[in-house]
Design an enzyme around this catalytic site. Structure first.
Site, PDB file in Angstrom:
ATOM      1  N   GLU A   1       0.890  -1.166   0.000  1.00  0.00           N
ATOM      2  CA  GLU A   1       0.000   0.000   0.000  1.00  0.00           C
ATOM      3  C   GLU A   1       0.925   1.211   0.000  1.00  0.00           C
ATOM      4  O   GLU A   1       1.513   1.549   1.021  1.00  0.00           O
ATOM      5  CB  GLU A   1      -0.896  -0.056   1.240  1.00  0.00           C
ATOM      6  CG  GLU A   1      -2.183   0.696   1.056  1.00  0.00           C
ATOM      7  CD  GLU A   1      -2.037   2.160   1.421  1.00  0.00           C
ATOM      8  OE1 GLU A   1      -1.679   2.945   0.519  1.00  0.00           O
ATOM      9  OE2 GLU A   1      -2.268   2.506   2.579  1.00  0.00           O
TER      10      GLU A   1
ATOM     11  N   CYS B   1      -2.199   9.058   2.650  1.00  0.00           N
ATOM     12  CA  CYS B   1      -2.031   8.528   1.292  1.00  0.00           C
ATOM     13  C   CYS B   1      -3.254   8.827   0.430  1.00  0.00           C
ATOM     14  O   CYS B   1      -3.144   8.961  -0.779  1.00  0.00           O
ATOM     15  CB  CYS B   1      -1.721   7.034   1.324  1.00  0.00           C
ATOM     16  SG  CYS B   1      -2.789   6.096   2.377  1.00  0.00           S
TER      17      CYS B   1
HETATM   18  P1  NDP Z   1       9.189   4.942   4.093  1.00  0.00           P
HETATM   19  O1  NDP Z   1       8.504   4.228   3.002  1.00  0.00           O
HETATM   20  O2  NDP Z   1      10.657   5.083   4.018  1.00  0.00           O
HETATM   21  O3  NDP Z   1       8.832   4.219   5.482  1.00  0.00           O
HETATM   22  C1  NDP Z   1       7.777   3.297   5.642  1.00  0.00           C
HETATM   23  C2  NDP Z   1       8.261   2.039   6.333  1.00  0.00           C
HETATM   24  O4  NDP Z   1       9.127   1.315   5.461  1.00  0.00           O
HETATM   25  C3  NDP Z   1       9.095   2.316   7.581  1.00  0.00           C
HETATM   26  O5  NDP Z   1       8.853   1.302   8.531  1.00  0.00           O
HETATM   27  C4  NDP Z   1      10.511   2.243   7.063  1.00  0.00           C
HETATM   28  O6  NDP Z   1      11.450   1.993   8.078  1.00  0.00           O
HETATM   29  C5  NDP Z   1      10.396   1.092   6.095  1.00  0.00           C
HETATM   30  N1  NDP Z   1      11.402   1.083   5.050  1.00  0.00           N
HETATM   31  C6  NDP Z   1      11.888   2.137   4.365  1.00  0.00           C
HETATM   32  N2  NDP Z   1      12.788   1.724   3.444  1.00  0.00           N
HETATM   33  C7  NDP Z   1      12.879   0.392   3.565  1.00  0.00           C
HETATM   34  C8  NDP Z   1      13.653  -0.599   2.911  1.00  0.00           C
HETATM   35  N3  NDP Z   1      14.494  -0.293   1.934  1.00  0.00           N
HETATM   36  N4  NDP Z   1      13.521  -1.884   3.297  1.00  0.00           N
HETATM   37  C9  NDP Z   1      12.676  -2.206   4.275  1.00  0.00           C
HETATM   38  N5  NDP Z   1      11.903  -1.321   4.935  1.00  0.00           N
HETATM   39  C10 NDP Z   1      12.008  -0.036   4.589  1.00  0.00           C
HETATM   40  O7  NDP Z   1       8.526   6.345   4.241  1.00  0.00           O
HETATM   41  P2  NDP Z   1       9.123   7.703   4.819  1.00  0.00           P
HETATM   42  O8  NDP Z   1       8.815   7.751   6.249  1.00  0.00           O
HETATM   43  O9  NDP Z   1      10.553   7.937   4.472  1.00  0.00           O
HETATM   44  O10 NDP Z   1       8.260   8.754   4.000  1.00  0.00           O
HETATM   45  C11 NDP Z   1       8.696   9.143   2.696  1.00  0.00           C
HETATM   46  C12 NDP Z   1       7.518   9.350   1.774  1.00  0.00           C
HETATM   47  O11 NDP Z   1       6.790   8.144   1.634  1.00  0.00           O
HETATM   48  C13 NDP Z   1       6.471  10.341   2.240  1.00  0.00           C
HETATM   49  O12 NDP Z   1       6.843  11.645   1.999  1.00  0.00           O
HETATM   50  C14 NDP Z   1       5.275   9.887   1.448  1.00  0.00           C
HETATM   51  O13 NDP Z   1       5.332  10.404   0.150  1.00  0.00           O
HETATM   52  C15 NDP Z   1       5.424   8.394   1.407  1.00  0.00           C
HETATM   53  N6  NDP Z   1       4.627   7.705   2.437  1.00  0.00           N
HETATM   54  C16 NDP Z   1       3.419   7.239   2.088  1.00  0.00           C
HETATM   55  C17 NDP Z   1       2.626   6.638   3.041  1.00  0.00           C
HETATM   56  C18 NDP Z   1       1.292   6.135   2.694  1.00  0.00           C
HETATM   57  O14 NDP Z   1       0.449   5.994   3.576  1.00  0.00           O
HETATM   58  N7  NDP Z   1       1.045   5.810   1.449  1.00  0.00           N
HETATM   59  C19 NDP Z   1       3.043   6.506   4.422  1.00  0.00           C
HETATM   60  C20 NDP Z   1       4.364   7.031   4.686  1.00  0.00           C
HETATM   61  C21 NDP Z   1       5.105   7.598   3.710  1.00  0.00           C
HETATM   62  P3  NDP Z   1      12.389   3.181   8.630  1.00  0.00           P
HETATM   63  O15 NDP Z   1      11.476   4.213   9.205  1.00  0.00           O
HETATM   64  O16 NDP Z   1      13.234   2.506   9.636  1.00  0.00           O
HETATM   65  O17 NDP Z   1      13.153   3.686   7.446  1.00  0.00           O
END
Ligand code: NDP
Length: 454
Positions: free
Chosen positions: A228, A262
């Site tokens: 998602e 989102c």
């Molecule tokens: P991320 O996608 O980086 O974080 C979401 C989750 O994924 C966190 O638990 C993160 O862990 C984990 N994660 C990130 N990179 C990896 C990887 N390579 N392998 C495994 N797990 C990973 O989101 P951000 O917080 O950096 O937000 C960045 C952008 O993402 C936002 O500006 C927005 O555009 C989008 N976003 C969209 C969401 C939605 O609901 N659709 C929700 C959140 C973000 P960790 O925090 O330890 O990096």
């Protein structure tokens, strides 16, 4: 990224957490794996009762859990309280519907009796974001547990207190040990978990970049995955719309959670006949937002969750302006402590600008003007994303036709795009794949097993 709790309202660090070591990670996976068989063996009614106990515990601790959310990622306290209630509702929903959703389905074949049985996959990994730090976890956990799976949570690194509080809610409500475990690990160790043969699937909510990486890892180890990801939902306003309602809802949709949702109305698309009127109303509404302390009842705009996210948003706004967008209000970080961004309105956004092409995850409303209905549909579908979308018109049949033609996972006519435990939720295109919530939400992590009896 270090695992740290930082209050977005002040920028002050609240707490620092050390990631668990490999031995603790192994113990958590082993505990989740050994919990699967006894948990699955429990009658469905008992698992449902357990989910009801979780819902009760959430409601008992609502105020305090909501404060944990607000202090850690900044959302308005009223929104945090609603989030806790919604988590209780999704537990109630799967408790009520579990029996029906997991029932065997008879199938006619050459057997004397054949049917489909629904069996759990085993241990699942949830990789979750900070924006709805309870809701995103519960909408994954409630159906997973109802189905007989057990869950490991790798939460975002900026919400460790929420992650631990969620684990405590499950423990305090009597879920057997191993049923739900929080793993305080960095994202670089997700592969280690997914590589483990005892872990059978992964559900990720977050950015496209994280989604691509985790899906690739899941593919390498042949694990079921659900993604998602981001969205850039269109909110189309036709000339016969109720403008009062459309503006009120677009404002709420775009600025809820400081714009970090989102399914926010990230592209507001009015047709020419009402565009000037719509923009004037929107401008007045955006001007009325009151940034401030999210714990204070009169505040209507919260800080953003992290400094880097605010800086990234500001860059997207600057780049859109440089490419020709018109700034009507805002456009700057707020001059105060914490990670506030001015409520912002951009008009005349077009192709090639970040505000048109990318997801803007913050308090920035974007207007893309369309000529007419056909042009509005073309623009609405001119996106890499396909999560939600909405259309506003007094003609319901017209709205329904339009909604059916929108390229997205959920289209709403004259309403706020929202998630609801009863309604399947998920996207197409770069918004990901699979469905959460409703009946499809429980099926994602089930073995739909054919039984053939001669
Ligand atoms: P991320 O996608 O980086 O974080 C979401 C989750 O994924 C966190 O638990 C993160 O862990 C984990 N994660 C990130 N990179 C990896 C990887 N390579 N392998 C495994 N797990 C990973 O989101 P951000 O917080 O950096 O937000 C960045 C952008 O993402 C936002 O500006 C927005 O555009 C989008 N976003 C969209 C969401 C939605 O609901 N659709 C929700 C959140 C973000 P960790 O925090 O330890 O990096």
């Amino acid at each position: 990224m270090p695992i740290q709790s930082i209050d977005p309202t002040t920028g002050q660090q609240l707490q620092d957490f050390s990631p668990i070591d490999d031995a603790a990670l192994e113990a958590a996976i082993a505990s989740a794996a050994s919990a699967v068989a006894p948990w699955t063996a429990r009658p469905i009614a008992e698992r449902a009762a357990q989910l009801r106990a979780v819902a009760a515990r959430l409601r008992e601790r609502r105020g305090e859990l909501a404060r944990t959310i607000t202090q850690e990622m900044g959302k308005l306290i009223g929104e945090a309280e609603s989030e806790i209630e919604k988590c209780a509702l999704v537990c109630d929903y799967y408790a009520d519907e579990g029996e029906r959703l997991l029932a065997d389905i008879p199938i006619d074949s050459d057997a004397s009796r054949s049917y489909l049985a629904h069996q759990p996959l085993g241990v699942l990994l949830a990789v979750m974001p900070w924006n709805f730090p309870f809701w995103q976890v519960f909408r994954c956990a409630a159906p997973a547990l109802m189905a007989g799976n057990t869950l490991l949570l790798k939460h975002a690194s900026n919400v460790p207190r929420c992650a631990l509080a969620i684990e405590a809610v499950f423990r305090e409500s009597g879920l057997p040990d191993g049923g739900f475990k929080t793993l305080l690990i960095e994202s670089g160790r997700v592969e280690q978990v997914l590589a483990d043969p005892r872990v059978r699937g992964v559900s990720l909510t977050g950015s496209e970049a994280a989604g691509r990486q985790v899906a690739a890892t899941a593919g390498r180890y042949l694990k079921k995955s659900l993604l998602e990801l981001g969205g850039s939902d269109a909110c189309v306003i036709l000339e016969d719309a109720d403008l009062d309602e459309a503006v009120k809802t677009a404002l709420r949709s775009r600025f809820i959670n400081a714009g970090q949702s989102c399914i926010a109305a990230k592209r507001i698309i009015p047709v020419r006949a009402i565009a000037d009127d719509l923009v004037a109303r929107l401008r007045e509404a955006v001007q009325g937002l009151q940034p401030g302390d999210p714990l204070a009842p009169h505040t209507t705009l919260a800080p953003m969750a992290r400094e880097d996210l605010r800086d990234e948003l500001h860059q997207q706004v600057q780049d859109s302006l440089a490419a020709g967008a018109e700034l009507l209000i805002g456009g700057q970080p707020l001059d105060r402590s914490g990670w506030f961004y001015e409520p912002t309105l951009l008009d005349k956004v077009g192709p090639g600008m970040p505000a048109y092409e990318e997801e803007l995850f913050g308090p920035v409303a974007v207007v893309i003007r369309a000529e007419d209905e056909a042009d509005a549909l073309r623009i609405a579908n001119d996106s890499r994303f396909g999560l939600g979308g909405s259309v506003w018109t007094r003609d319901q049949a017209r709205g329904e036709r339009f909604a059916r033609a929108m390229a997205c996972g959920a289209a709403f006519v004259n309403g706020l795009v929202k998630s609801d435990p009863r309604l399947p939720f998920g996207g197409i295109k770069d918004s990901g794949y699979g469905r959460e919530l409703g009946a499809p939400g429980i099926q994602e992590f089930l073995n739909a097993k054919t039984l053939w009896i001669g």
